[in-house]
Scaffold this motif. Structure first.
Motif, short mmCIF file in Angstrom:
data_model
loop_
_atom_site.label_atom_id
_atom_site.label_comp_id
_atom_site.label_asym_id
_atom_site.label_seq_id
_atom_site.Cartn_x
_atom_site.Cartn_y
_atom_site.Cartn_z
N TRP A 1 -1.90 7.51 -3.74
CA TRP A 1 -2.12 6.98 -2.40
C TRP A 1 -3.33 6.04 -2.37
O TRP A 1 -4.39 6.37 -2.87
N ASP A 2 -3.14 4.87 -1.77
CA ASP A 2 -4.21 3.88 -1.67
C ASP A 2 -5.04 4.07 -0.40
O ASP A 2 -6.25 3.82 -0.40
N VAL A 3 -4.39 4.47 0.66
CA VAL A 3 -5.06 4.67 1.95
C VAL A 3 -4.56 5.98 2.56
O VAL A 3 -3.35 6.23 2.58
N ILE A 4 -5.50 6.80 3.03
CA ILE A 4 -5.14 8.05 3.71
C ILE A 4 -5.85 8.08 5.05
O ILE A 4 -7.08 7.95 5.11
N LEU A 5 -5.09 8.23 6.11
CA LEU A 5 -5.65 8.33 7.46
C LEU A 5 -5.49 9.76 7.95
O LEU A 5 -4.38 10.31 7.97
N CYS B 1 0.82 -1.21 0.00
CA CYS B 1 0.00 0.00 0.00
C CYS B 1 0.85 1.26 0.00
O CYS B 1 1.93 1.30 0.61
N ASN B 2 0.34 2.28 -0.66
CA ASN B 2 0.84 3.64 -0.48
C ASN B 2 -0.06 4.27 0.59
O ASN B 2 -1.23 4.54 0.34
N PHE B 3 0.50 4.50 1.77
CA PHE B 3 -0.28 4.86 2.95
C PHE B 3 0.19 6.22 3.45
O PHE B 3 1.34 6.39 3.87
#
Length: 318
Positions: free
Chosen positions: A220-224, A121-123
């Protein structure tokens, strides 16, 4: 030659002396010749060895298209962590005595999303928190980048943990300005605050444009969103980080067309209002008191609305 008495003497050189001089000269020439051929042989041998090694070595792989300087990424050997390891990390992190930490169900929401990535993942994470090392570990072999409001803490954290990539950003907002900032961003949705754009060149007040250039090139695959601080009216609030997350998700150039955006502290007004305005209710797939989980699709560059007119009953599922 004359002696002291004036008499002349004849001195004859003995043939043996002449012979010895001739032999010495020949030896010098022989030694020079041997040295020349020895050096020539060694040079040829070294050149041949280098040529063989060069021709037999595999070609150097080209850098990834994003040119992201992350030496910790291993895209060729994606081995997800075993479930027991993931559960153990979550268990001990959630039971920390640290005052501000996520509860186990909230951590599991993020962990489940990361686990479902078919490739590393790109996190992207807004906020350096108690869970920072956990996020880095859970995104095993993936690219994980942290953005924090405190430049000194970001530098300290990187020095303490060299494997962590952290950058600081200056927020020019306050939580108390949320309504005005959201209204202005919506008014400028066809100009500076477009839903699809390169934020590096944006003048939108809610857009974060001072990160390193390569951060904007990553899909980005996931952004928190767990930062910046927003407990008090004079704190920066998370308007900018939520807006930026929405733009990055819609502006992807490649990779998975969907991006998971997860907001922590979703019970607070800023997080909930900005989530609904810039990530959109129709994209929300789950929510609890603490977490809002959205899935955004890559959008057309000519899109000028953050939220479409889709039926709220049909939401993305993966």
């Amino acid at each position: 030659m004359k002696n002291n008495n004036g008499n002349t003497k004849l001195i004859l050189l003995h043939p043996y002396i002449q012979k010895q001089a001739g032999i010495g000269t020949n030896r010098l020439w022989l030694l020079a010749l041997v040295s020349f051929f020895t050096l020539a042989f060694l040079g040829t041998l070294i050149y041949s060895r280098d040529s063989i090694l060069t021709s037999s070595s595999p070609p150097v792989s080209s850098a990834p298209s994003s040119s992201f300087p992350d030496k910790h990424v291993n895209n060729h050997n994606h081995q997800p962590l075993p479930a027991t390891v993931i559960n153990t990390l979550i268990h001990y992190t959630a039971r920390s005595n640290y005052t501000y930490h996520m509860l186990q169900p909230d951590i599991k929401i993020v962990a489940d999303v990361l686990r479902k990535c078919s490739v590393p993942c790109n996190f992207l994470v807004f906020g350096l928190t108690h869970e920072t090392l956990l996020w880095k570990a859970l995104n095993h072999n993936g690219r994980t980048v942290f953005v924090d409001e405190n430049r000194y803490y970001a530098a300290y954290f990187e020095e303490l943990h060299p494997e962590v990539d952290a950058y600081d950003v200056h927020y020019a907002t306050k939580s108390s300005e949320m309504k005005e900032l959201v209204a202005t961003a919506k008014e400028q949705a066809r100009n500076e605050c477009r839903p699809v754009q390169n934020l590096l060149f944006s003048e939108c007040k809610l857009g974060i444009n001072d990160l390193p250039n390569h951060v904007y090139d990553v899909d980005w695959d996931v952004i928190l969103v767990d930062g910046p601080s927003g407990e008090w009216p004079n704190h920066p609030g998370r308007m900018s980080s939520i807006f930026t997350a929405g733009v990055l998700a819609r502006s992807k150039k490649g990779g998975n067309p969907r991006t998971h955006v997860i907001i922590h502290d979703y019970y607070r007004e800023v997080e909930r209002v900005c989530g609904d305005e810039f990530l959109c209710r129709e994209n929300r797939v789950a929510s609890t008191n603490m977490m809002g989980h959205f899935i955004l699709e890559r959008a057309d560059p000519n899109t000028f609305e953050f939220c479409g007119k889709r039926d709220n009953r049909t939401s993305p599922t993966s």
